[in-house]
Design a protein around this motif. Structure first.
Motif, mmCIF file in Angstrom:
data_model
loop_
_atom_site.group_PDB
_atom_site.id
_atom_site.type_symbol
_atom_site.label_atom_id
_atom_site.label_comp_id
_atom_site.label_asym_id
_atom_site.label_seq_id
_atom_site.Cartn_x
_atom_site.Cartn_y
_atom_site.Cartn_z
ATOM 1 N N LYS A 164 -5.497 -6.264 -3.860
ATOM 2 C CA LYS A 164 -4.235 -6.968 -3.680
ATOM 3 C C LYS A 164 -3.089 -6.128 -4.234
ATOM 4 C CE LYS A 164 -6.249 -11.597 -3.902
ATOM 5 N NZ LYS A 164 -6.212 -12.909 -4.586
ATOM 6 N N PHE A 165 -1.968 -6.149 -3.511
ATOM 7 C CA PHE A 165 -0.776 -5.400 -3.916
ATOM 8 C C PHE A 165 0.435 -6.320 -3.861
ATOM 9 C CE2 PHE A 165 -3.564 -2.354 -1.732
ATOM 10 C CZ PHE A 165 -3.772 -1.436 -2.745
ATOM 11 N N PHE A 166 1.450 -6.000 -4.661
ATOM 12 C CA PHE A 166 2.689 -6.756 -4.627
ATOM 13 C C PHE A 166 3.562 -6.366 -3.437
ATOM 14 C CE2 PHE A 166 1.552 -8.023 -8.835
ATOM 15 C CZ PHE A 166 2.140 -9.272 -8.965
ATOM 16 N N CYS A 167 3.414 -5.130 -2.960
ATOM 17 C CA CYS A 167 4.072 -4.730 -1.706
ATOM 18 C C CYS A 167 3.126 -3.799 -0.989
ATOM 19 C CB CYS A 167 5.437 -4.096 -1.966
ATOM 20 S SG CYS A 167 5.404 -2.567 -2.919
ATOM 21 N N ASN A 217 3.999 -3.536 7.505
ATOM 22 C CA ASN A 217 5.379 -3.693 7.054
ATOM 23 C C ASN A 217 5.822 -5.133 7.279
ATOM 24 O OD1 ASN A 217 5.226 -3.241 9.826
ATOM 25 N ND2 ASN A 217 7.276 -2.353 9.962
ATOM 26 N N MET A 218 4.876 -6.040 7.009
ATOM 27 C CA MET A 218 5.124 -7.464 7.222
ATOM 28 C C MET A 218 5.886 -8.051 6.047
ATOM 29 S SD MET A 218 3.778 -8.129 10.161
ATOM 30 C CE MET A 218 4.493 -6.552 10.584
ATOM 31 N N ARG A 219 7.154 -7.673 5.920
ATOM 32 C CA ARG A 219 7.947 -8.114 4.790
ATOM 33 C C ARG A 219 8.107 -9.633 4.769
ATOM 34 N NH1 ARG A 219 11.539 -4.397 2.872
ATOM 35 N NH2 ARG A 219 12.191 -6.031 1.424
ATOM 36 N N LEU A 220 8.214 -10.234 5.958
ATOM 37 C CA LEU A 220 8.383 -11.679 6.028
ATOM 38 C C LEU A 220 7.136 -12.401 5.556
ATOM 39 C CD1 LEU A 220 10.398 -13.859 6.889
ATOM 40 C CD2 LEU A 220 9.335 -13.851 9.157
ATOM 41 N N VAL A 221 5.970 -11.863 5.930
ATOM 42 C CA VAL A 221 4.702 -12.472 5.534
ATOM 43 C C VAL A 221 4.441 -12.281 4.049
ATOM 44 C CG1 VAL A 221 2.207 -12.421 5.885
ATOM 45 C CG2 VAL A 221 3.747 -12.139 7.834
ATOM 46 N N HIS A 222 4.800 -11.092 3.519
ATOM 47 C CA HIS A 222 4.475 -10.743 2.140
ATOM 48 C C HIS A 222 5.701 -10.805 1.226
ATOM 49 C CE1 HIS A 222 0.641 -9.632 3.678
ATOM 50 N NE2 HIS A 222 1.073 -8.576 4.317
ATOM 51 N N GLU A 246 10.633 3.185 -11.514
ATOM 52 C CA GLU A 246 11.638 2.760 -10.544
ATOM 53 C C GLU A 246 11.082 1.760 -9.535
ATOM 54 O OE1 GLU A 246 12.642 7.049 -11.673
ATOM 55 O OE2 GLU A 246 10.859 5.874 -11.215
ATOM 56 N N LEU A 247 9.767 1.758 -9.357
ATOM 57 C CA LEU A 247 9.171 0.878 -8.358
ATOM 58 C C LEU A 247 8.773 -0.482 -8.919
ATOM 59 C CD1 LEU A 247 6.896 3.319 -6.320
ATOM 60 C CD2 LEU A 247 9.309 2.789 -6.037
ATOM 61 N N GLN A 248 8.743 -0.610 -10.232
ATOM 62 C CA GLN A 248 8.289 -1.857 -10.835
ATOM 63 C C GLN A 248 9.219 -3.012 -10.459
ATOM 64 O OE1 GLN A 248 5.516 -2.356 -12.373
ATOM 65 N NE2 GLN A 248 5.898 -4.519 -12.786
ATOM 66 N N ASP A 249 8.655 -4.030 -9.824
ATOM 67 C CA ASP A 249 9.365 -5.248 -9.418
ATOM 68 C C ASP A 249 10.376 -5.010 -8.318
ATOM 69 O OD1 ASP A 249 7.987 -6.784 -11.331
ATOM 70 O OD2 ASP A 249 9.431 -6.241 -12.874
ATOM 71 N N ASN A 250 10.390 -3.823 -7.716
ATOM 72 C CA ASN A 250 11.348 -3.523 -6.662
ATOM 73 C C ASN A 250 10.638 -3.373 -5.323
ATOM 74 O OD1 ASN A 250 13.690 -3.436 -8.386
ATOM 75 N ND2 ASN A 250 12.883 -1.516 -9.204
ATOM 76 N N ASN A 251 11.410 -3.248 -4.241
ATOM 77 C CA ASN A 251 10.847 -3.203 -2.893
ATOM 78 C C ASN A 251 11.003 -1.829 -2.266
ATOM 79 O OD1 ASN A 251 10.061 -5.855 -2.899
ATOM 80 N ND2 ASN A 251 11.766 -6.603 -1.672
ATOM 81 N N ILE A 252 9.905 -1.277 -1.764
ATOM 82 C CA ILE A 252 9.983 -0.070 -0.961
ATOM 83 C C ILE A 252 10.371 -0.487 0.453
ATOM 84 C CG2 ILE A 252 8.711 1.906 -0.050
ATOM 85 C CD1 ILE A 252 6.798 1.608 -2.438
ATOM 86 N N CYS A 253 11.406 0.152 0.999
ATOM 87 C CA CYS A 253 11.828 -0.203 2.360
ATOM 88 C C CYS A 253 11.813 1.002 3.294
ATOM 89 C CB CYS A 253 13.208 -0.852 2.346
ATOM 90 S SG CYS A 253 14.528 0.195 1.699
ATOM 91 N N GLY A 254 11.367 2.157 2.803
ATOM 92 C CA GLY A 254 11.308 3.313 3.676
ATOM 93 C C GLY A 254 10.647 4.502 3.019
ATOM 94 N N THR A 269 -1.049 -9.846 -2.933
ATOM 95 C CA THR A 269 -1.823 -10.332 -1.801
ATOM 96 C C THR A 269 -2.468 -9.154 -1.085
ATOM 97 O OG1 THR A 269 -1.738 -11.702 0.193
ATOM 98 C CG2 THR A 269 0.115 -10.209 -0.181
ATOM 99 N N HIS A 270 -3.316 -9.462 -0.113
ATOM 100 C CA HIS A 270 -3.957 -8.426 0.681
ATOM 101 C C HIS A 270 -2.948 -7.829 1.660
ATOM 102 C CE1 HIS A 270 -7.973 -9.567 -0.739
ATOM 103 N NE2 HIS A 270 -7.585 -10.817 -0.597
ATOM 104 N N HIS A 271 -3.169 -6.572 2.012
ATOM 105 C CA HIS A 271 -2.305 -5.925 2.988
ATOM 106 C C HIS A 271 -3.144 -5.255 4.067
ATOM 107 C CE1 HIS A 271 1.783 -6.379 1.282
ATOM 108 N NE2 HIS A 271 1.104 -6.575 0.172
#
Length: 377
Positions: free
Chosen positions: A367-370, A334-339, A73-81, A345-347
């Protein structure tokens, strides 16, 4: 049907490391070891050891305290909470918002992004939305990726009818608030409209939010038509100027009834090749005691640690952990705008010691996608 509980009641934080399909590594595992498996959709969950040292059976234990789960469920999707042991995920191609228990794999669907107050129409690859008093057209998938900044729930679901909790999201280019009530089919705008919201929490049957200037807002959740808000009388706390940084604010409700506000100073560090890394350089902590109207800076959290990021911000007793000191801040970014790009990328992940102002950086070469995210009960 009553839902099963997550392992051990999840009384301590787990750190979800979103590895799937893109390369990276979990703590205690080298990049070289992980890269040999980079085509697998694996998500690593690391638990900080508890005093009881109970190790729940997740079916994928490879070494003590680290579990490897397949979470398609997380593949290519965004965790927002992340609240009460549940992840809240935006399915970016479908535009749906899903709550997922990563241990039991049970999930609920919240109202889709198309029902948010600023969405006018979605027509295939293009959508029309309100933005700052204007109507603009955007790519639909791109809009799905960037529409939800943060999502929270007030309690863990206890039945499979999805009808016993409230959800709130920070959404849109103006960082506004919307809410979901049991059995609703869409997201509703707050009757009192505030923008530039940085963080939001449920606390003592109310909703509290803070904007990017440190202004506190309070909302009554008992109104049948939806939360009714006001600007809280407390003046925003001061914060020293940290050269070259911008600020994020977080709210935490405390066991003693007071509120904490964390001011996080973040600086962009240039990595070369037009890439930047957002790195935390300072934290300040302020307390608003119950029934008072002034913030006071505090320098000692006692035996507590604070846990912030995409999760609902919380405080936890450090005595629940082995070899863990209080007076620390555990953070992910939680820098969604940056990432918001499509490459790994690095987090910004680490532990801040409030006593001496030092940082312990974690996963600096990974490096992580989110962003990694805390899972807490």
């Amino acid at each position: 049907m009553k839902l099963p509980k997550i392992p051990n009641g999840n009384k301590v934080p787990w750190l979800l490391l979103p590895i799937g399909g893109g390369g990276g590594a979990a703590a205690k595992e080298s990049c070289e070891e992980f890269q040999s498996r980079e085509e697998e959709d694996i998500y690593h969950i690391m638990q900080l050891p508890t005093i009881e040292e109970e190790i729940p059976d997740t079916g994928g234990l490879e070494e003590e305290g680290i579990y490897h789960l397949i979470l398609p469920e997380l593949q290519d999707n965004n965790i927002c909470g992340s609240c009460h042991g549940w992840l809240i995920i935006v399915m970016v191609y479908e535009g749906t918002i899903r709550m997922l228990n990563p241990f039991t794999k049970i999930h609920f669907e919240l109202p889709p992004i198309s029902t948010l107050p600023n969405v006018i129409d979605i027509n295939g690859d293009e959508c029309t939305i309100y933005f700052g008093g204007q109507i603009i057209t955007r790519n639909t998938v791109r809009m799905h990726k960037t529409q939800i900044w943060k999502a929270i729930i007030n309690s863990t679901p206890t039945n499979d009818n999805n009808n016993d909790f409230i959800a709130v999201v920070i959404y849109g280019g103006l960082c506004s608030l919307a809410f979901y009530k049991p059995n609703d089919k869409r997201w509703h705008r707050f009757s009192t409209r505030y923008t530039d919201i940085c963080d939001v929490i449920f606390f003592q049957e109310k909703i509290y939010a803070v904007d990017y200037e440190g202004q506190l807002y309070e909302f009554d959740t008992k109104n049948k038509s939806g939360p009714v808000g006001r600007i809280y009388e407390a003046t925003p706390p001061p914060s020293d100027i940290v050269f070259g940084s911008f600020k994020c604010y977080y709210l935490i409700g405390c066991d003693n009834g007071s509120l904490l506000m964390l001011i996080r100073h973040i600086r962009h560090r240039y990595l070369g090749n037009k890439k930047y890394f957002a790195e935390t350089v300072k934290f300040y902590v302020y307390e608003l005691k119950k029934n008072e109207k002034a913030w006071s800076r505090i320098y000692d959290l006692g035996n507590y640690i604070l846990v912030i990021g995409l999760n609902s911000s919380v405080q936890i007793l450090s005595s629940n952990f082995l070899n863990c000191k209080g007076n620390q801040i555990y953070f992910t970014d939680n820098m969604r705008l940056v990432h918001s790009s499509d490459f790994a990328t690095h987090h910004d992940v680490g532990i801040f010691n409030l006593e001496d102002g030092t940082f312990k950086r974690l996963l600096t070469d990974v490096k992580f996608f989110c962003s990694p995210v805390w899972i807490l009960s």
